[in-house]
Every structure is written in C-alpha cells, then in structure tokens.
Enzyme design. Structure first.
Site, PDB file in Angstrom:
ATOM      1  N   ASP A 203       1.033  -1.053  -0.041  1.00 54.23           N
ATOM      2  CA  ASP A 203      -0.121   0.091  -0.495  1.00 54.23           C
ATOM      3  C   ASP A 203       1.518   1.445   0.097  1.00 54.23           C
ATOM      4  O   ASP A 203       1.976   1.216   0.327  1.00 54.23           O
ATOM      5  CB  ASP A 203      -0.610  -0.189   1.326  1.00 54.23           C
ATOM      6  CG  ASP A 203      -1.767   1.479   0.955  1.00 54.23           C
ATOM      7  OD1 ASP A 203      -2.843   1.122   0.485  1.00 54.23           O
ATOM      8  OD2 ASP A 203      -1.842   1.781   1.823  1.00 54.23           O
ATOM      9  N   GLU A 260      14.068 -15.567  -0.613  1.00 50.81           N
ATOM     10  CA  GLU A 260      14.321 -16.779  -0.298  1.00 50.81           C
ATOM     11  C   GLU A 260      12.381 -17.320  -0.365  1.00 50.81           C
ATOM     12  O   GLU A 260      12.342 -18.777   0.266  1.00 50.81           O
ATOM     13  CB  GLU A 260      14.398 -16.408   0.963  1.00 50.81           C
ATOM     14  CG  GLU A 260      16.167 -15.314   1.105  1.00 50.81           C
ATOM     15  CD  GLU A 260      15.766 -15.260   3.423  1.00 50.81           C
ATOM     16  OE1 GLU A 260      15.425 -15.768   3.554  1.00 50.81           O
ATOM     17  OE2 GLU A 260      16.432 -14.233   3.210  1.00 50.81           O
TER      18      GLU A 260
HETATM   19  C1  GLC Z   1      -4.111   3.486  -0.490  1.00 46.60           C
HETATM   20  C2  GLC Z   1      -5.552   2.215  -0.530  1.00 46.60           C
HETATM   21  C3  GLC Z   1      -7.012   3.380   0.038  1.00 46.60           C
HETATM   22  C4  GLC Z   1      -6.560   3.819   1.265  1.00 46.60           C
HETATM   23  C5  GLC Z   1      -5.156   3.752   1.078  1.00 46.60           C
HETATM   24  C6  GLC Z   1      -4.108   4.716   2.553  1.00 46.60           C
HETATM   25  O1  GLC Z   1      -4.802   3.844  -2.133  1.00 46.60           O
HETATM   26  O2  GLC Z   1      -5.717   1.205  -1.556  1.00 46.60           O
HETATM   27  O3  GLC Z   1      -8.288   2.128  -0.057  1.00 46.60           O
HETATM   28  O4  GLC Z   1      -7.254   4.496   1.421  1.00 46.60           O
HETATM   29  O5  GLC Z   1      -3.799   3.681   0.523  1.00 46.60           O
HETATM   30  O6  GLC Z   1      -4.296   3.243   3.116  1.00 46.60           O
END
Ligand code: GLC
Length: 535
Positions: A203, A260
């Site tokens: 993310d 790994e």
């Molecule tokens: C990313 C995720 C989203 C979230 C954001 C903050 O863009 O896909 O859903 O709100 O990160 O974590």
C-alpha cells in the site's frame, strides 16, 4: 504453464478480493477469509493464478483495514490465523497463490507503537513516527495536505508536537528514515511468508520515505475552500512528501527477503509519470510489479490510453500489473459510460482493454465483479462509510463505497454475500449480474473472461519474447512479439491494420469470441476492439 527459469508470476493472472465485500460465512455482514476459501472453486474455474486480499489485519476500521493495529494477526471480523492457514493450504492445492496486502506508510493510531510514541516522547517508539514542533505561526510544520482532506498534521497536546499523516489523523505515518522501522517490516514480511503468502501488495509504496527537511510542496494551482479533498491534494506538486528518490531502497531490502520465498512484491505506485513510476521495477532489484494507478482512474479517452500504455511499455514491458478497477475508484464500466454510451458498450470497452492487458508482460489483475461486467453498486445513503464521503458529505461523490458493494453471488437475499446485514447496504443486483446467473447463461460475459484467461495461459507467445509497442494513429496500438501481435483499436470507427509479414491466426477477439481464424496481410479491427494474433 510457465518456463521454470521464469518467476511464477510470469504469464499469470491475478484477482483482487476486497475481503469486506467478497463473502461472509458468519452472518456478521462483513466478508471473511473463510468466504474466500469457500469460493476458491469459482476462482479456479475462472482460471486465476493468484488472489490479492485487501487488508485483514486487526484494525479499528477508520479506513476499512488500511489502519492496521497489529500486522501479524487477523482481525476477528475476518477470521483467525488458522483460517489464513486453511486458505493457503486449499488455494495451494488448486495452484492459486495468496498475496497479502501490507500497509507500510502508516499504522493505526491504536497500534502499540503509536500508543507508546504518544505516551513516552523520549522513548524508543517516538521516532517510529514523524513528529515536529509547530511552525512559526503555531500551526502545522509545513503545507502538506492529507489525501482525505485537511492538513497532513495533527497536534498532540501532551507533547506540544504535530505528527504527520498523509491520510486520516487515525493513520499516523511511519518514519522510514528510522532503521528500526525497516527491521520491523522485515519481520512482518517473514511472518506471512512463513505462513505461506506468495507475495505482497504494498500500500502507498511510493509514499513511505519523506523529505528529510520536510520542505513545503510547491503549490501549482489556486486553492479555494469549495474544492474537494482530492482537488486540493492535486493542487500541489508532491515533491517532498511522495516518491522520494531514496524510497526505492526500502524495496531493495524487501526484494532480498522475497527472493528467499519465491514471492512477488507488487507496489501501489501513485506516481503518475511513467518514468517516475517505472524506477521501482526497471532494475529488477526492488519491486517486481507495480500497480500504475492511472489505469484505475482513467476515463474513456482513447488517445490517453494509447499514450499511457505505449509510454509505459517503452520503459518496462514486464513490470506493470495492469488493472482497470480496484477498491479505490469507480469501476471501469462506470467510468467508461460517457456521451450517451450505455453499460453494454462500456463493458465492451472494458473487455477490449483487458484483452490487451493479457498480451502485456506483467501480471494483470481482475477486480472482484469485473468479470461480471459490473458497474458500481448503488449504495444506501444511510450506509455511506468510506471516510472520504462520510467525513466530507459535500464531496460524497468522491467516496469509494460504490466500487466496494458486496459481490453478487446469486439471486438470494443480499445476493448470497451474507445471511446478516451487509456492512455496506446497496441495491440488489439483478440475476444477470450475479455469478450464478452468468454461469447458467453460456452467452454471459463471465465465460468470455474465462476464455480470455485460458487463452493467455495457453499462448505464452502473447507475453514472452521481446515486445515492440507502436501507436497506430492516435487511437490504436499494437504490441508485436516474435510470435504474437496484439492490436487494440480504441477508436469509435473500425480500422484497417497491417499485420506483420507471415501467416497468423486470430486467436482471440474481444468482440466475437475465440473462434480461430487464419489471417495475413491486413486486418480489419472493429471499433473499441482488441484482436490477439498468434502463430
Ligand atoms: C491505498 C489504498 C486505499 C487506502 C489508502 C491509505 O491507496 O488502496 O484504500 O485508503 O492507501 O492506506
């Protein structure tokens, strides 16, 4: 399916399961790991090789799981670690890999690290986060803004300092310049790899490292109060809060760990300039794949698509996990309805681009419901829960609930998603929009998607071998490989395209099925249609 010298994700097709809305087995109204387990039959039938599951770690849920309070456990509403183990075991039996979503840019404010950082400003956890004294006027230390509205800083009265958060105040940003944070994440990766995860979706991978001096971002257009959080965010050049030059180093270390375990690292890269985004994958020593976000928000502007795909292909032919839809933006079928175009035509456009993605080198992803040709769901206003919409009712149309409505499995109550009250209440889908309804109808779209995935698997020449990408006029493009030729005509008129010399077979057409037809010389490609030729 793949040559053993190549990583397992070469030629593979991914599937995104938004766990909250995929399938609920307990009646809680929230989807769970067992729900994914119980629908593996369907995913196997569709032919996908890997499932990316949105976060299922313990979380207070301010951003539906993207505010993690414990990275090495399962939130009880989604199940248990034993459920994860069962899911991996059953998926492995079917040759399907599990990809876990991890959130390294920020934690929840209820994570023990942040609680310790607040409780003891002189203790070791303080520096896990980004703290600064107020600016000269007593306000935030710089002009950074949150993606979700307001400043990217919240004042903490006990210590008299601000902490940084590029998203909600409940999502404090980690300080990736502190080596202890990097060590923590190595342990987190290993925890899930040891349990059988085959990779991570990362993310906000472009956001982790911040400018060491926390300099102001240049403002690039006027801002006024009437603008939405997203418009305000886009009014800055994010020179100092996102995509720092040394951010990629984080993933060099992750790359050695992933190696790994034969695991894939797929970063969410919000840098919209192809040359910035591609840095993460071009040396092969950091991320393996990136999600190029532009393809998940772009509307139907054929020349923009041709430009985005050809320019990215020029830099990397294997490093992009192309996706049209995800849990953050309106579904492609919703975005592709314009100028009086109906849903069926938007589905045709969407399938045409997906057909092209199957001839690209990365691991393309299908979002849940995409193979049904779904548009966004219609959410009951009393159920709006995405923070973007719930905290800014005047900007409700920027909320992300519409693409997150429950997966329609069948025509029973709640479309078979849950026997309880779904966490997100929405208008029921018609029978023809459900998995059961489409499986019963051989003409339904889901069979076309399945055929397409099977065609990719059966035709390695589509995604292996050197690829040359050429724009044909402004609204068409072709990907030429030694033994395949993919041509997408995104324009609204049919086009005549020269095929490379030799005899070809039209193996798959996004319009008209997979009937095998010989071809040579020139090809007539219908409007908004992709043809995949092989030999
Ligand atoms: C990313 C995720 C989203 C979230 C954001 C903050 O863009 O896909 O859903 O709100 O990160 O974590």
């Amino acid at each position: 399916m793949t040559d053993s010298a190549q990583p397992w994700w070469t030629g593979a097709v991914g599937y995104q399961a938004y766990i909250r809305s995929f399938a609920d087995t307990t009646g809680s109204g929230v989807g769970d790991l067992r729900g994914i387990h119980d629908h593996l039959d369907h995913l196997e039938w569709l032919g996908v090789d890997a499932v990316w599951i949105n976060p299922f770690n313990p979380s207070p849920g301010h951003d539906h799981g993207y505010d993690v309070s414990n990275y090495v456990d399962v939130d009880p509403q989604h199940g248990t670690l034993a459920d994860f183990d069962d899911l991996v075991a059953e998926a492995t039996r079917r040759d399907i890999r599990i990809i876990v979503d991890t959130v390294p840019n920020h934690t929840s404010n209820e994570h023990a690290w942040f609680e310790a950082a607040v409780a003891d400003p002189t203790g070791p956890f303080r520096d896990y986060y980004i703290w600064r004294d107020p600016g000269p006027d007593g306000g935030p230390p710089n002009n950074w803004v949150s993606h979700f509205g307001g400043p990217a800083w919240t004042f903490e009265p006990e210590s008299g300092q601000y902490y940084c958060h590029l998203f909600l105040p409940e999502q404090p940003d980690l300080n990736w310049r502190n080596p202890a944070v990097a060590d923590e994440f190595e342990s987190i990766l290993r925890f899930w790899f040891e349990r059988g995860a085959s990779g991570f979706r990362i993310d906000v991978a472009h956001g982790c490292v911040k400018d060491p001096e926390l300099r102001d971002n240049p403002q690039i257009r006027p801002i006024d109060e009437s603008m939405s959080p997203r418009a305000i965010f886009d009014s800055y050049d994010h020179l100092h809060d996102l995509d720092q030059d040394d951010n990629v180093h984080i993933f060099r270390r992750w790359n050695t760990v992933a190696a790994e375990y034969d695991a894939v690292l797929i970063g969410e890269i919000g840098a919209d300039r192809v040359e910035r985004a591609s840095r993460y994958v071009t040396n092969g020593d950091a991320l393996h794949q990136l999600f190029f976000l532009r393809s998940t928000w772009a509307e139907w502007v054929p020349s923009d698509w041709v430009e985005a795909i050809t320019s990215m292909q020029t830099i990397t032919t294997t490093g992009v996990s192309w996706a049209l839809s995800c849990h953050d933006r309106p579904r492609a079928v919703t975005r592709f309805v314009n100028d009086g175009v109906d849903t069926a035509r938007a589905q045709k456009r969407s399938f045409s681009l997906t057909t092209l993605f199957m001839a690209l080198g990365g691991m393309p992803f299908l979002y849940q419901g995409e193979a049904l040709g779904l548009s966004d769901g219609i959410v009951d206003p009393s159920s709006i829960s995405d923070p973007l919409a719930a905290r800014h009712p005047e900007w409700a149309d920027e909320g992300r609930d519409g693409c997150r409505t429950p997966m329609p499995w069948d025509g029973s109550a709640n479309n078979g998603f849950s026997t309880g009250t779904p966490w997100l209440r929405s208008e029921p889908r018609t029978g023809a929009e459900t998995v059961a309804g489409q499986l019963a109808d051989p003409e339904a779209l889901i069979h076309r998607y399945r055929d397409l995935v099977a065609f990719r698997h059966g035709s390695p020449q589509l995604w292996s071998g050197e690829a040359a990408t050429v724009a044909i006029g402004g609204e068409a493009l072709a990907i030429e490989r030694p033994n395949s030729f993919a041509v997408s005509n995104l324009g609204s008129e049919a086009a005549t395209v020269d095929l490379p010399d030799g005899d070809w077979i039209l193996g798959f057409s996004s319009c008209g099925g997979s009937a095998i037809q010989p071809a040579s010389g020139t090809a007539r490609v219908g409007a908004e249609t992709t043809h995949l030729y092989i030999r």
